[in-house]
Design an enzyme around this catalytic site. Structure first.
Site, mmCIF file in Angstrom:
data_model
loop_
_atom_site.group_PDB
_atom_site.id
_atom_site.type_symbol
_atom_site.label_atom_id
_atom_site.label_comp_id
_atom_site.label_asym_id
_atom_site.label_seq_id
_atom_site.Cartn_x
_atom_site.Cartn_y
_atom_site.Cartn_z
ATOM 1 N N ASP A 255 42.519 29.901 35.981
ATOM 2 C CA ASP A 255 41.476 30.636 35.279
ATOM 3 C C ASP A 255 40.073 30.029 35.342
ATOM 4 N N CYS B 8 48.438 51.875 45.085
ATOM 5 C CA CYS B 8 47.865 52.772 44.073
ATOM 6 C C CYS B 8 47.926 54.228 44.548
ATOM 7 N N CYS C 21 46.924 57.684 42.595
ATOM 8 C CA CYS C 21 46.970 57.498 41.129
ATOM 9 C C CYS C 21 45.583 57.106 40.591
ATOM 10 N N CYS D 183 44.703 54.461 35.294
ATOM 11 C CA CYS D 183 43.955 53.424 34.568
ATOM 12 C C CYS D 183 42.516 53.873 34.331
ATOM 13 N N CYS E 294 40.991 54.238 30.434
ATOM 14 C CA CYS E 294 40.085 53.210 29.898
ATOM 15 C C CYS E 294 39.155 53.828 28.850
ATOM 16 N N CYS F 47 33.763 46.351 28.800
ATOM 17 C CA CYS F 47 35.224 46.171 28.740
ATOM 18 C C CYS F 47 35.629 45.566 27.386
ATOM 19 N N CYS G 198 42.591 43.475 25.769
ATOM 20 C CA CYS G 198 42.960 44.893 25.886
ATOM 21 C C CYS G 198 43.960 45.011 27.028
ATOM 22 N N CYS H 120 44.642 49.431 30.558
ATOM 23 C CA CYS H 120 44.685 49.795 31.984
ATOM 24 C C CYS H 120 45.912 49.209 32.684
ATOM 25 N N CYS I 183 49.823 51.753 33.836
ATOM 26 C CA CYS I 183 50.083 51.622 35.269
ATOM 27 C C CYS I 183 51.564 51.853 35.576
HETATM 28 C C1 B12 Z 1 35.688 36.916 34.226
HETATM 29 C C2 B12 Z 1 37.125 37.278 34.024
HETATM 30 C C3 B12 Z 1 37.406 38.360 33.191
HETATM 31 C C4 B12 Z 1 36.320 39.327 32.701
HETATM 32 C C5 B12 Z 1 35.959 40.285 33.864
HETATM 33 C C6 B12 Z 1 37.211 40.895 34.524
HETATM 34 C C7 B12 Z 1 37.010 41.526 35.870
HETATM 35 N N1 B12 Z 1 37.917 42.431 36.220
HETATM 36 O O1 B12 Z 1 36.084 41.211 36.601
HETATM 37 C C8 B12 Z 1 37.027 39.993 31.475
HETATM 38 C C9 B12 Z 1 36.724 39.177 30.225
HETATM 39 C C10 B12 Z 1 36.677 41.453 31.228
HETATM 40 C C11 B12 Z 1 38.492 39.776 31.857
HETATM 41 C C12 B12 Z 1 39.515 40.574 31.382
HETATM 42 C C13 B12 Z 1 40.856 40.375 31.707
HETATM 43 N N2 B12 Z 1 41.387 39.337 32.353
HETATM 44 CO CO1 B12 Z 1 40.304 38.012 33.274
HETATM 45 N N3 B12 Z 1 39.403 36.770 34.346
HETATM 46 C C14 B12 Z 1 38.155 36.538 34.654
HETATM 47 C C15 B12 Z 1 37.990 35.416 35.694
HETATM 48 C C16 B12 Z 1 37.598 34.121 34.960
HETATM 49 C C17 B12 Z 1 36.995 35.721 36.809
HETATM 50 C C18 B12 Z 1 37.150 37.131 37.401
HETATM 51 C C19 B12 Z 1 36.010 37.520 38.285
HETATM 52 O O2 B12 Z 1 35.521 36.731 39.060
HETATM 53 N N4 B12 Z 1 35.576 38.778 38.152
HETATM 54 C C20 B12 Z 1 34.595 39.371 39.047
HETATM 55 C C21 B12 Z 1 35.318 40.399 39.923
HETATM 56 C C22 B12 Z 1 34.335 41.062 40.870
HETATM 57 O O3 B12 Z 1 36.275 39.658 40.667
HETATM 58 P P1 B12 Z 1 37.862 39.871 40.528
HETATM 59 O O4 B12 Z 1 38.226 40.448 39.219
HETATM 60 O O5 B12 Z 1 38.536 38.635 40.949
HETATM 61 O O6 B12 Z 1 38.050 41.056 41.581
HETATM 62 C C23 B12 Z 1 38.225 40.872 42.986
HETATM 63 C C24 B12 Z 1 38.996 42.079 43.521
HETATM 64 O O7 B12 Z 1 38.662 43.214 42.757
HETATM 65 C C25 B12 Z 1 38.556 42.160 44.936
HETATM 66 N N5 B12 Z 1 38.450 43.474 45.481
HETATM 67 C C26 B12 Z 1 37.493 44.365 45.266
HETATM 68 N N6 B12 Z 1 37.709 45.455 46.028
HETATM 69 C C27 B12 Z 1 38.830 45.260 46.698
HETATM 70 C C28 B12 Z 1 39.495 46.075 47.600
HETATM 71 C C29 B12 Z 1 40.674 45.644 48.113
HETATM 72 C C30 B12 Z 1 41.407 46.526 49.076
HETATM 73 C C31 B12 Z 1 41.181 44.372 47.771
HETATM 74 C C32 B12 Z 1 42.472 43.888 48.338
HETATM 75 C C33 B12 Z 1 40.482 43.559 46.868
HETATM 76 C C34 B12 Z 1 39.302 44.019 46.351
HETATM 77 O O8 B12 Z 1 37.246 41.621 44.995
HETATM 78 C C35 B12 Z 1 36.901 40.970 43.789
HETATM 79 C C36 B12 Z 1 36.243 39.708 44.219
HETATM 80 O O9 B12 Z 1 37.120 38.959 45.029
HETATM 81 C C37 B12 Z 1 39.451 35.335 36.289
HETATM 82 C C38 B12 Z 1 39.888 33.944 36.751
HETATM 83 C C39 B12 Z 1 39.271 33.596 38.101
HETATM 84 N N7 B12 Z 1 38.722 32.400 38.192
HETATM 85 O O10 B12 Z 1 39.326 34.382 39.041
HETATM 86 C C40 B12 Z 1 40.333 35.875 35.120
HETATM 87 C C41 B12 Z 1 41.565 36.772 35.477
HETATM 88 C C42 B12 Z 1 41.118 37.750 36.532
HETATM 89 N N8 B12 Z 1 41.844 37.486 34.238
HETATM 90 C C43 B12 Z 1 43.090 37.676 34.031
HETATM 91 C C44 B12 Z 1 43.595 38.451 32.940
HETATM 92 C C45 B12 Z 1 45.066 38.305 32.619
HETATM 93 C C46 B12 Z 1 42.745 39.320 32.227
HETATM 94 C C47 B12 Z 1 43.164 40.436 31.238
HETATM 95 C C48 B12 Z 1 44.470 41.149 31.629
HETATM 96 C C49 B12 Z 1 43.277 39.853 29.799
HETATM 97 C C50 B12 Z 1 43.463 40.922 28.722
HETATM 98 N N9 B12 Z 1 44.631 41.525 28.597
HETATM 99 O O11 B12 Z 1 42.548 41.210 27.973
HETATM 100 C C51 B12 Z 1 41.924 41.368 31.316
HETATM 101 C C52 B12 Z 1 42.102 42.401 32.429
HETATM 102 C C53 B12 Z 1 40.931 43.319 32.593
HETATM 103 C C54 B12 Z 1 40.916 43.907 34.006
HETATM 104 N N10 B12 Z 1 41.376 45.122 34.172
HETATM 105 O O12 B12 Z 1 40.478 43.191 34.927
HETATM 106 C C55 B12 Z 1 43.953 37.101 35.126
HETATM 107 C C56 B12 Z 1 44.425 38.245 36.046
HETATM 108 C C57 B12 Z 1 45.873 38.232 36.502
HETATM 109 C C58 B12 Z 1 46.171 39.466 37.335
HETATM 110 N N11 B12 Z 1 47.444 39.846 37.372
HETATM 111 O O13 B12 Z 1 45.322 40.075 37.945
HETATM 112 C C59 B12 Z 1 42.962 36.084 35.790
HETATM 113 C C60 B12 Z 1 43.185 35.869 37.287
HETATM 114 C C61 B12 Z 1 43.117 34.740 35.020
HETATM 115 C C62 B12 Z 1 44.378 33.975 35.407
HETATM 116 N N12 B12 Z 1 44.277 32.763 35.891
HETATM 117 O O14 B12 Z 1 45.469 34.463 35.289
HETATM 118 N N13 B12 Z 1 38.630 38.764 32.716
HETATM 119 S S1 SF4 Z 2 47.285 52.836 37.062
HETATM 120 FE FE1 SF4 Z 2 48.033 51.238 38.439
HETATM 121 S S2 SF4 Z 2 48.749 52.334 40.287
HETATM 122 FE FE2 SF4 Z 2 47.450 53.746 39.114
HETATM 123 S S3 SF4 Z 2 45.426 53.479 40.018
HETATM 124 FE FE3 SF4 Z 2 45.509 52.142 38.237
HETATM 125 S S4 SF4 Z 2 46.171 50.171 39.083
HETATM 126 FE FE4 SF4 Z 2 46.626 51.713 40.662
HETATM 127 S S1 SF4 Z 3 40.913 46.013 29.694
HETATM 128 FE FE1 SF4 Z 3 40.681 47.902 28.438
HETATM 129 S S2 SF4 Z 3 38.487 48.258 28.318
HETATM 130 FE FE2 SF4 Z 3 38.817 46.756 29.965
HETATM 131 S S3 SF4 Z 3 38.983 47.997 31.828
HETATM 132 FE FE3 SF4 Z 3 41.064 47.801 31.073
HETATM 133 S S4 SF4 Z 3 41.343 49.601 29.742
HETATM 134 FE FE4 SF4 Z 3 39.158 49.402 30.101
#
Ligand code: B12
Ligand code: SF4
Ligand code: SF4
Length: 376
Positions: free
Chosen positions: A131, A186, A189, A192, A196, A212, A239, A242, A246
Site C-alpha cells: 500500500d 468485464c 458489464c 459498478c 456508484c 469517492c 465503501c 462497486c 461486481c
Molecule cells: C490512492 C489509493 C486509493 C484512493 C484512490 C483509488 C483509485 N482507484 O485511484 C482511494 C482512497 C479512493 C482508494 C480507495 C480504495 N482502495 Co485504495 N489505494 C490507493 C493507492 C495508495 C494508490 C492508488 C493509485 O495510485 N491510484 C491512481 C490510479 C490512477 O491508479 P490505480 O488505481 O493503481 O489504477 C491503475 C489501473 O487503473 C491502470 N489502468 C488504467 N486503465 C487501464 C486499462 C487496462 C486494460 C489495464 C489492464 C489497466 C489500466 O492504470 C492505473 C495506473 O497504473 C493503492 C496502493 C498503491 N500504492 O498502489 C491502494 C489500493 C489500490 N487500494 C486498495 C483498496 C482495497 C481500496 C478500497 C477497496 C478500500 C475500500 N473498500 O474503501 C477502495 C476501492 C476504490 C476503487 N474502486 O478503487 C487496494 C486494491 C486491491 C485491489 N484488489 O485492487 C490497494 C492496491 C492497496 C493494497 N495494497 O491492497 N484507494
Molecule cells: S461490475 Fe465488475 S465486471 Fe462489471 S464492469 Fe464493474 S468491474 Fe467489470
Molecule cells: S468505492 Fe464507492 S464511491 Fe468509490 S468508486 Fe466505488 S462505489 Fe463509488
C-alpha cells in the site's frame, strides 16, 4: 527437466501460499504499463488532497521500479484475501473489519524474504511494500498475472474476485516471469458504474477520488463537501459498493478470507449513536491496531454524524444534541448540526437555534446556519 530458476520459483510460490497469500505472480521491474493513465489522472487533479502521490520523487519511482532497488531483477506480487461482505452490509468497508493489513502483512513478507534467502543460499537484495510504497501496485500485479483491472479500477482475479490486498517484494534474484491475464473479463458489464452513488468512476478505469466515498470517509481531513454528504449514506469508513455489485465477487469470491481479517468484536454492525460518546482515549483503545484508527476520533465521529443525518431517525436526536453542544472538536459539532438539520423536526430545529446562540466557532456557526430552514 525443470531449470534451477523454475524450481526456485515454484518453491517461493509454495511458501507464499503457505503464508496465506492465495495469489502469487512474478513480473519484471520494467516501467508499469499504464503509467500514462496515472500521469493523466494526476494532471486532472483526481488525487484530491493525497498530495503524496504527486511529488516528483513519488512519480519518478512509480515510473521506474529500478529506482527503488537498482539490483532488482524480478518483483514478486502477492494477494491476501479478506472476508467478503454479505449483501447490503455497509457501514465499514470489509477490508477494515479486522486487524490493520499493514501490520498483518509485515511479518509474513519478512518471513518470505528469509525463506527466499534460505533457498538462494545467500543474501538477496530486497525491498517489500504493501500500500504505502511509491509504486503502482495494481498495474504491476496485473502484469504478474494476478488479475485484470476492472472498470471499477480494482484488480479482479477470475477465481477469487477482488476482495484481496496487494503486496510486493522487489528481489535482486531471477525468478520465472508470469504472463498477464490478457482477457478483459468485464465485457459489456457496467454494474459498478451504475451503482456508484457519487458517479465517480471514469471511463478510463480510474476514479475521481475527490468524489469517492472511500476517499471522503478515510483520507479527507476537514469538513465533508456539503453536496456529497447525502450520497455517503451510512458508510462510516470506506465503501464497497462497486465491488459488491461486481458479478465476479458474487459468483466466485468465497465469504471468508485470512483469519487475521475476521471481524473484531462488535464490527461491522455498530450502534452508530453510541459511537458519538467515545472520547479520544476510548477511541484509541477501541481501534488499537485497526485501520479505523487512521481517521482519528475527529474524522470518525464526523462520519458517524453524517451517517446518522442520512438515517434521520428521531431517536438519535439526544446523542447528536450532546455532540453539538458538548463535543470539543468543531468538526464534530459542525457535522452534528448538519445531521440535526436532516431530522426535519421541530425539536431538532429548537436545539439548533439554541446552539447557535451559544456557539463561538465561526465554522460551526456556519454549519448551524445552513442546517436551519431558510426562514430563520
Ligand atoms: C490512492 C489509493 C486509493 C484512493 C484512490 C483509488 C483509485 N482507484 O485511484 C482511494 C482512497 C479512493 C482508494 C480507495 C480504495 N482502495 Co485504495 N489505494 C490507493 C493507492 C495508495 C494508490 C492508488 C493509485 O495510485 N491510484 C491512481 C490510479 C490512477 O491508479 P490505480 O488505481 O493503481 O489504477 C491503475 C489501473 O487503473 C491502470 N489502468 C488504467 N486503465 C487501464 C486499462 C487496462 C486494460 C489495464 C489492464 C489497466 C489500466 O492504470 C492505473 C495506473 O497504473 C493503492 C496502493 C498503491 N500504492 O498502489 C491502494 C489500493 C489500490 N487500494 C486498495 C483498496 C482495497 C481500496 C478500497 C477497496 C478500500 C475500500 N473498500 O474503501 C477502495 C476501492 C476504490 C476503487 N474502486 O478503487 C487496494 C486494491 C486491491 C485491489 N484488489 O485492487 C490497494 C492496491 C492497496 C493494497 N495494497 O491492497 N484507494
Ligand atoms: S461490475 Fe465488475 S465486471 Fe462489471 S464492469 Fe464493474 S468491474 Fe467489470
Ligand atoms: S468505492 Fe464507492 S464511491 Fe468509490 S468508486 Fe466505488 S462505489 Fe463509488
Amino acid at each position: 527437466v525443470k531449470s534451477k530458476n523454475s524450481l526456485l520459483t515454484q518453491a517461493v510460490k509454495a511458501e507464499a501460499h503457505r503464508l496465506g497469500f492465495e495469489l502469487v505472480g512474478v513480473t519484471s521491474p520494467d516501467p508499469p504499463p499504464h503509467l500514462d493513465t496515472f500521469e493523466r489522472w494526476l494532471a486532472d487533479g483526481r488525487q484530491a488532497t493525497m498530495g503524496y502521490l504527486a511529488t516528483p520523487r513519488a512519480r519518478e519511482r512509480r515510473a521506474d521500479p529500478r529506482q527503488i532497488l537498482p539490483e532488482c531483477e524480478t518483483i514478486l506480487c502477492l494477494g491476501l484475501r479478506y472476508d467478503a461482505p454479505m449483501d447490503a452490509q455497509g457501514l465499514i468497508a470489509a477490508y477494515a473489519w479486522g486487524d490493520d493489513y499493514h501490520n498483518v502483512l509485515k511479518p509474513r513478507l519478512k518471513a518470505l524474504v528469509s525463506f527466499i534467502e534460505g533457498e538462494a543460499g545467500t543474501d538477496v537484495p530486497n525491498r517489500w511494500y504493501t500500500d504505502t510504497g511509491p509504486i503502482l501496485e495494481r498495474d504491476l500485479a496485473e502484469r504478474a498475472g494476478l488479475g485484470w483491472i476492472g472498470k471499477n479500477s480494482c484488480l479482479i482475479n477470475p477465481e477469487h474476485g477482488s476482495y484481496f490486498l496487494l503486496a510486493e517484494i522487489f528481489l535482486g534474484l531471477a525468478l520465472e516471469l508470469d504472463r498477464p491475464v490478457e482477457i478483459d473479463h468485464c465485457g459489456s458489464c457496467t454494474r459498478c458504474i451504475e451503482a456508484c452513488p457519487t458517479d465517480c468512476i471514469l471511463p478510463d478505469r480510474t476514479l475521481d477520488a475527490r468524489n469517492c466515498i472511500s476517499y471522503l470517509t478515510i483520507e479527507h481531513k476537514g469538513p465533508l463537501p456539503m453536496h456529497l454528504r447525502s450520497a455517503i449514506d451510512d458508510w462510516i469508513f470506506g465503501c464497497d459498493i462497486c465491488q459488491q455489485v461486481c458479478p465476479w465477487n458474487e459468483r466466485f469470491a468465497r465469504p471468508s478470507g485470512d483469519p487475521a481479517f475476521s471481524p473484531r468484536p462488535g464490527l461491522p454492525a455498530l450502534t452508530l449513536a453510541d459511537e458519538l460518546a467515545l472520547d479520544t482515549q476510548a477511541f484509541n483503545l477501541k481501534f488499537k491496531g485497526s485501520p479505523l484508527k487512521r481517521t482519528k476520533r475527529r474524522g470518525y465521529l464526523r462520519n458517524i454524524a453524517v451517517a446518522l443525518g442520512n438515517r434521520a431517525d428521531p431517536n438519535d436526536i439526544p446523542a447528536l444534541t450532546q455532540s453539538l453542544t458538548g463535543d470539543p472538536e468543531p468538526l464534530v459539532r459542525g457535522h452534528a448540526a448538519w445531521a440535526l438539520g436532516k431530522m426535519n423536526s421541530g425539536p431538532a430545529k429548537l436545539i439548533l437555534q439554541r446552539a447557535l446562540a451559544a456557539e463561538q466557532d465561526l465554522y460551526v456557526r456556519s454549519e448551524i446556519e445552513s442546517a436551519l430552514p431558510p426562514s430563520q
